[in-house]
Every structure is written in structure tokens, then in C-alpha cells.
Design an enzyme around this catalytic site. Structure first.
Site, PDB file in Angstrom:
ATOM      1  N   ARG A  78      -3.111  -2.868   8.381  1.00 40.96           N
ATOM      2  CA  ARG A  78      -3.790  -1.621   8.052  1.00 40.96           C
ATOM      3  C   ARG A  78      -4.604  -1.824   6.773  1.00 40.96           C
ATOM      4  O   ARG A  78      -4.046  -2.136   5.717  1.00 40.96           O
ATOM      5  CB  ARG A  78      -2.766  -0.504   7.838  1.00 40.96           C
ATOM      6  CG  ARG A  78      -3.375   0.777   7.343  1.00 40.96           C
ATOM      7  CD  ARG A  78      -2.354   1.900   7.148  1.00 40.96           C
ATOM      8  NE  ARG A  78      -3.045   3.069   6.643  1.00 40.96           N
ATOM      9  CZ  ARG A  78      -2.757   3.705   5.511  1.00 40.96           C
ATOM     10  NH1 ARG A  78      -1.736   3.342   4.771  1.00 40.96           N
ATOM     11  NH2 ARG A  78      -3.489   4.735   5.125  1.00 40.96           N
ATOM     12  N   HIS A 122      -9.653   6.087   2.153  1.00 47.50           N
ATOM     13  CA  HIS A 122      -8.531   5.873   1.237  1.00 47.50           C
ATOM     14  C   HIS A 122      -9.076   6.071  -0.177  1.00 47.50           C
ATOM     15  O   HIS A 122      -9.040   5.184  -1.023  1.00 47.50           O
ATOM     16  CB  HIS A 122      -7.909   4.496   1.460  1.00 47.50           C
ATOM     17  CG  HIS A 122      -6.480   4.368   0.983  1.00 47.50           C
ATOM     18  ND1 HIS A 122      -5.453   3.897   1.777  1.00 47.50           N
ATOM     19  CD2 HIS A 122      -5.909   4.644  -0.213  1.00 47.50           C
ATOM     20  CE1 HIS A 122      -4.318   3.886   1.084  1.00 47.50           C
ATOM     21  NE2 HIS A 122      -4.573   4.330  -0.132  1.00 47.50           N
ATOM     22  N   GLU A 167      -3.428  10.202   2.952  1.00 51.27           N
ATOM     23  CA  GLU A 167      -2.824  11.076   1.946  1.00 51.27           C
ATOM     24  C   GLU A 167      -3.806  12.084   1.350  1.00 51.27           C
ATOM     25  O   GLU A 167      -4.109  12.037   0.144  1.00 51.27           O
ATOM     26  CB  GLU A 167      -2.189  10.245   0.819  1.00 51.27           C
ATOM     27  CG  GLU A 167      -1.114   9.283   1.288  1.00 51.27           C
ATOM     28  CD  GLU A 167      -0.289   8.697   0.149  1.00 51.27           C
ATOM     29  OE1 GLU A 167      -0.600   8.965  -1.027  1.00 51.27           O
ATOM     30  OE2 GLU A 167       0.678   7.969   0.439  1.00 51.27           O
ATOM     31  N   ASN A 295       3.504   8.266   5.245  1.00 48.15           N
ATOM     32  CA  ASN A 295       3.808   7.386   4.104  1.00 48.15           C
ATOM     33  C   ASN A 295       5.018   7.954   3.395  1.00 48.15           C
ATOM     34  O   ASN A 295       5.043   9.145   3.066  1.00 48.15           O
ATOM     35  CB  ASN A 295       2.642   7.340   3.110  1.00 48.15           C
ATOM     36  CG  ASN A 295       1.414   6.645   3.682  1.00 48.15           C
ATOM     37  OD1 ASN A 295       1.453   6.085   4.784  1.00 48.15           O
ATOM     38  ND2 ASN A 295       0.312   6.678   2.934  1.00 48.15           N
ATOM     39  N   TYR A 297       7.975   7.139   0.241  1.00 52.00           N
ATOM     40  CA  TYR A 297       8.488   6.282  -0.830  1.00 52.00           C
ATOM     41  C   TYR A 297       9.786   6.780  -1.438  1.00 52.00           C
ATOM     42  O   TYR A 297      10.653   6.003  -1.792  1.00 52.00           O
ATOM     43  CB  TYR A 297       7.440   6.158  -1.956  1.00 52.00           C
ATOM     44  CG  TYR A 297       6.238   5.338  -1.530  1.00 52.00           C
ATOM     45  CD1 TYR A 297       6.244   3.963  -1.669  1.00 52.00           C
ATOM     46  CD2 TYR A 297       5.113   5.937  -0.974  1.00 52.00           C
ATOM     47  CE1 TYR A 297       5.163   3.195  -1.271  1.00 52.00           C
ATOM     48  CE2 TYR A 297       4.024   5.172  -0.562  1.00 52.00           C
ATOM     49  CZ  TYR A 297       4.057   3.806  -0.715  1.00 52.00           C
ATOM     50  OH  TYR A 297       2.997   3.046  -0.311  1.00 52.00           O
ATOM     51  N   GLU A 366       2.962   3.533   5.395  1.00 54.23           N
ATOM     52  CA  GLU A 366       3.256   2.916   4.091  1.00 54.23           C
ATOM     53  C   GLU A 366       4.713   3.160   3.727  1.00 54.23           C
ATOM     54  O   GLU A 366       5.221   4.273   3.909  1.00 54.23           O
ATOM     55  CB  GLU A 366       2.409   3.526   2.954  1.00 54.23           C
ATOM     56  CG  GLU A 366       0.972   3.140   2.952  1.00 54.23           C
ATOM     57  CD  GLU A 366       0.196   3.793   1.804  1.00 54.23           C
ATOM     58  OE1 GLU A 366       0.798   4.125   0.763  1.00 54.23           O
ATOM     59  OE2 GLU A 366      -1.017   3.977   1.976  1.00 54.23           O
TER      60      GLU A 366
HETATM   61  C1  FCB Z   1       0.269   5.769  -1.878  1.00 55.98           C
HETATM   62  C2  FCB Z   1      -1.146   5.282  -1.674  1.00 55.98           C
HETATM   63  C3  FCB Z   1      -1.320   3.801  -1.818  1.00 55.98           C
HETATM   64  C4  FCB Z   1      -0.450   3.237  -2.927  1.00 55.98           C
HETATM   65  C5  FCB Z   1       0.967   3.690  -2.771  1.00 55.98           C
HETATM   66  C6  FCB Z   1       1.919   3.139  -3.785  1.00 55.98           C
HETATM   67  O1  FCB Z   1       0.229   7.061  -2.388  1.00 55.98           O
HETATM   68  O2  FCB Z   1      -1.610   5.667  -0.413  1.00 55.98           O
HETATM   69  O3  FCB Z   1      -2.672   3.545  -2.013  1.00 55.98           O
HETATM   70  O4  FCB Z   1      -0.982   3.549  -4.143  1.00 55.98           O
HETATM   71  O5  FCB Z   1       1.041   5.080  -2.804  1.00 55.98           O
END
Ligand code: FCB
Length: 459
Positions: A78, A122, A167, A295, A297, A366
Site C-alpha cells: 500500500r 494521504h 484518515e 487503521n 494503533y 495500518e
Molecule cells: C497514521 C498515518 C500514517 C502514520 C501513522 C503512524 O495516522 O496514516 O501516515 O503517520 O499514523
């Protein structure tokens, strides 16, 4: 090895990057300036004064980076396309050299047996469009669809998977409300207008992509798993506002064709007094998708917090009327982000619960962690915390799939250490280390772990 999570046949494993974070070559071959060039060159906005001018020099070194992907054994890569390379002024002439670069990259990937997955936006908006109002104005959404049509017309026969936006929460709220991302605006209504025009841009781009007959179209959202700091009604109400601003603002129009029922309690007169929505927008925005990109985290714990009357922009700022508080008892990454993989399972199951059959198949576009990597005397990077993070999140993903969530793919963020936006080069998310002085790439332990995990699926 027995401790690899196992995934069904056909599950897509990938790695992700983004144009401004890795390409460099910002003034080459006719690329126009983007809002991130402007932002990163404004003193004081990015840590250490870092810019994306050189980044990982991927523009010149992409054959080497594709070789790293091939060696990793991923099914898919990607990447994102820099709008200002394709339409340098945001509107008007198309730059053939920009198209050529992505065409060469795509051919290199295909020759390596890797499926390209392209993100159209992006975050690197052509500066000329920002000068005309940026995402605050509807024209930007229209220009986005024109650009999407050009790119898909050129690459659509070779790129099976397309992502309109990455995002949009960051573009709208970090960009136009808290000013921590380009273009660095601090507005209230402007951020909500930007959110709406990003949705409209998504809808128009879906239409443009469909017209070229590409195989799969989707959008990538960063969805938050918001937990209340306490069980008090006020903290729970804060979670509703956080959910509205982070998640429902996107998922309700895109997946359900409606605006969030809780938007008035979240944004008050900023949303009731708006004039940017038009009849027909919801139909455009809610066109069926082949997949939803997610995405993920970290979880967020939120508490009620007072509204600061003095600053109307704060009405939509991330830290207003709810405040983030630390999650107790968990490890934190170098970003200070809580590591709590079970919340990944919970987020995905919650999505399924809310949208049921209206939820398209998911791709995790992500997931990864920034760690304070060190190079050992033997030259290796023993990033065991990142390995544990990836293993535990893949296991959590598998748990959600076992519970009935249809997930088709997973992309690690990121292939390379790169320009981490306002944090500059100080935060390293790569499974491959980049020495920025020499541009030398060193696969970390996490790269070798991911490679073995992928290989184990195929045995
Ligand atoms: C996300 C973004 C990516 C990167 C990660 C850590 O928010 O999409 O570009 O910065 O976080």
C-alpha cells in the site's frame, strides 16, 4: 513455529507507506508544492525542523524498496500517490512525469509478484488548492475527483485496490482545528466544513474510480476505541462526543447514509448553523464499497472536560470537552501510545455490531508501533517490543475474525522508518531501519519475524 497466529488462505499480508513520508524529490520532475512542504518549512511546526525534502529518497530508490518487499514475501504493498506530482497546481495541466513515476513503481511491484494498493490522498494537498480554500470549500472535492479519474485512467488496469482517502479525521481535525497537521489552521466551522468536503470528495472519487472499472474501491479510516475514564455519566457522555468526532462523523454517512445522531450534542451551533451540506450528498457519500480500510494503533481513555468558551475553535478540537487520560497498567510505545491489543478486537467487533451486513469486508490498512530502536554492535536492530506488538495485534485481529468479523487483509505500518509528520524523523515505525545520513536500509528483527509469519501461513 507454533506461536504465529494463523490466517485463512487468501488472506492478504502487506506493508504500507505514504508519499510525503518517504519519497523526497519534492522539486523534481514537475512536482508542485503541497501543504506539507509549506507546513514543514514553517519554523517551529515540525520537531527538529525536519521536512520531507529528502525523506527516504524512495523516489530514486524504489527498486531497492520493492526488492525489500519481495524478500519480505508480502502479497500487497500500500503506497500513496502524491497529488501534486500528478496535478502540480491542483487543477489544470497533468504532469506526465508524475504519472510515469507511479507507473514504473507499479510495474516493478507487479514484476515482483506484489499487488499494488494505491491511496489517492494521504494528506499532501496541492498548495494551490489550499490557497483557494483547501478542504473548507467544495471545489477541492471536485478537483480531487478529476485527479482520481486521471490516475485511475492511467493505472487502473494494473492496480486492483484503490483507497480514496487516508484518515480524513486527521486531515479535517488535526489540519483545520488543532493545527497540528498541515495546513495548520485553528478553526471550528472550517474543520467541520473540511470533514464534509472530504466525505464529498470521497464520494465523487468513488464515482470516478467506478467509471474506469477498477476492481476494488474503499476508504481508510482511523477509528478510535474510546473508553470512559470512570463509569460516571459525564465521562460516558464524553465517550459519545469522542466517538462522534472520531468515528461516527465518517462511518455514519459512509456506511449508513446518515449524519451522526449525536452531532448536535457534540458540536452545537457549529453544526446546526452550517450551510455546506447539500441535497444528494449522503447518497453520493454512501455508495457501496468493496472494503473498508481500518487503521488502528491504540485505545483512547477519555474523561469529561470543560468547554473553553474563549476559543470557539476548541469546540471541535480533540482535547476539548473531553480530555485524554493515560490508560493504567500498560506498556507505552515511543509515541506514548498505550499498547492494549484486546481493544483492537473490541473495536472491530463493535463495528460489526453497529453496522451488521452494511459493513463491507475490512482491510487493516495500518497497524504498527514506533519504538526507540537501537542499532546493536552487530549492526542488527533487535526490536523485540515491535515484534511483540505486531504478534499481539495480529492475534487480536484473528480473534475478531473468529468472532465473525470479515477481515481480508493486514498491512503493517510501515515498511520503512520515515517522516512521521509533526514528529519528524525522531519517531521510527519501520520494520526496516533507515539511516538518513546514508539512506542505508537495514531490516530489523520485526521484518524477519513478519517474513517468517507470512511464510508460515503458506506451509
Ligand atoms: C497514521 C498515518 C500514517 C502514520 C501513522 C503512524 O495516522 O496514516 O501516515 O503517520 O499514523
Amino acid at each position: 513455529m507454533t506461536d504465529f497466529p494463523s490466517f485463512p488462505p487468501g488472506f492478504v499480508f502487506g506493508a504500507a507507506t505514504a508519499s510525503y513520508q518517504i519519497e523526497g524529490a519534492v522539486q523534481e520532475d514537475g512536482r508542485g508544492p503541497s501543504i506539507w512542504d509549506t507546513y514543514s518549512h514553517t519554523p517551529g511546526l515540525v520537531a527538529n525542523g525536519d521536512t520531507g525534502d529528502v525523506a527516504c529518497d524512495h523516489y530514486h530508490r524504489y527498486p531497492q524498496d520493492v526488492a525489500l518487499l519481495r524478500e519480505l514475501g508480502v502479497d500487497s504493498y500500500r503506497f500513496s500517490i502524491a497529488w501534486p506530482r500528478i496535478v502540480p497546481e491542483g487543477t489544470g495541466p497533468v504532469n506526465p512525469k508524475g504519472l510515469d513515476f507511479y507507473s514504473r513503481l507499479v510495474d516493478e511491484l507487479l514484476a515482483a509478484g506484489i499487488e499494488p494498493a494505491a491511496t489517492l490522498y494521504h494528506w499532501d494537498l496541492p498548495q494551490a488548492l489550499e490557497d483557494g480554500g483547501g478542504w473548507r470549500v467544495r471545489e477541492t472535492a471536485e478537483r480531487f475527483a478529476e485527479y482520481a479519474a486521471v490516475v485511475a485512467g492511467h493505472l487502473g488496469d494494473r492496480v486492483p485496490r484503490w483507497i480514496t482517502l487516508n484518515e480524513p479525521w486527521c486531515s479535517a481535525f488535526l489540519g483545520y482545528s488543532v493545527g497540528r497537521h498541515a495546513p495548520g489552521a485553528r478553526e471550528g466551522r472550517g474543520a467541520l466544513a473540511a470533514a464534509h468536503h472530504l466525505l464529498v470528495g470521497h464520494g465523487l472519487a468513488v464515482r470516478a474510480l467506478r467509471a474506469t472499472g477498477v476492481r476494488e474501491v474503499g476508504v481508510t479510516l482511523n477509528l478510535d476505541h474510546n473508553l470512559p475514564a470512570t463509569d460516571s455519566p459525564t465521562d460516558r457522555a464524553a465517550v459519545t462526543r469522542a466517538d462522534t468526532q472520531h468515528n461516527l462523523v465518517w462511518t455514519e454517512p459512509i456506511l449508513a447514509g446518515r449524519y451522526p445522531a449525536t452531532e448536535e450534542e457534540t458540536w452545537g451551533e457549529l453544526i446546526t448553523g452550517q450551510d455546506f451540506r447539500r441535497d444528494g450528498d449522503l447518497e453520493l457519500i454512501s455508495q457501496p464499497l468493496d472494503f473498508l480500510g481500518v487503521n488502528y494503533y491504540r485505545p483512547t481513555v477519555v474523561a469529561d472536560a470543560p468547554y473553553r468558551e474563549s476559543d470557539p475553535a476548541q469546540r471541535v478540537a480533540t482535547d476539548n470537552r473531553y480530555a485524554e487520560v493515560p490508560m493504567p497498567g500498560v506498556r507505552r510505545t515511543a509515541m506514548g501510545w498505550a499498547v492494549a491489543p484486546h481493544t483492537f478486537t473490541a473495536l472491530l467487533m463493535g463495528l460489526k455490531e453497529r453496522y451488521g451486513d452494511a459493513l463491507p469486508p475490512l482491510h487493516i490498512t495500518e497497524n504498527g508501533s514506533a519504538e526507540d530502536d537501537e542499532v546493536s554492535p552487530d549492526g542488527a536492530v533487535h526490536d523485540s517490543d515491535r515484534v511483540a506488538y505486531l504478534r499481539d495485534h495480529l492475534t487480536a485481529l484473528r480473534t475478531a475474525m473468529d468472532a465473525g468479523v470479515d477481515v481480508r487483509g493486514y498491512y503493517v505500518w510501515s515498511l520503512l522508518d520515515n517522516f512521521e509528520w509533526a514528529f519528524g524523523y525522531g519517531k521510527r515505525f519501520g520494520i526496516v531501519r533507515v539511516d538518513y545520513a546514508t539512506q542505508r536500509r537495514t531490516p530489523k528483527d520485526s521484518y524477519h519475524w513478519y517474513r517468517s509469519m507470512i511464510a508460515a501461513q503458506r506451509r
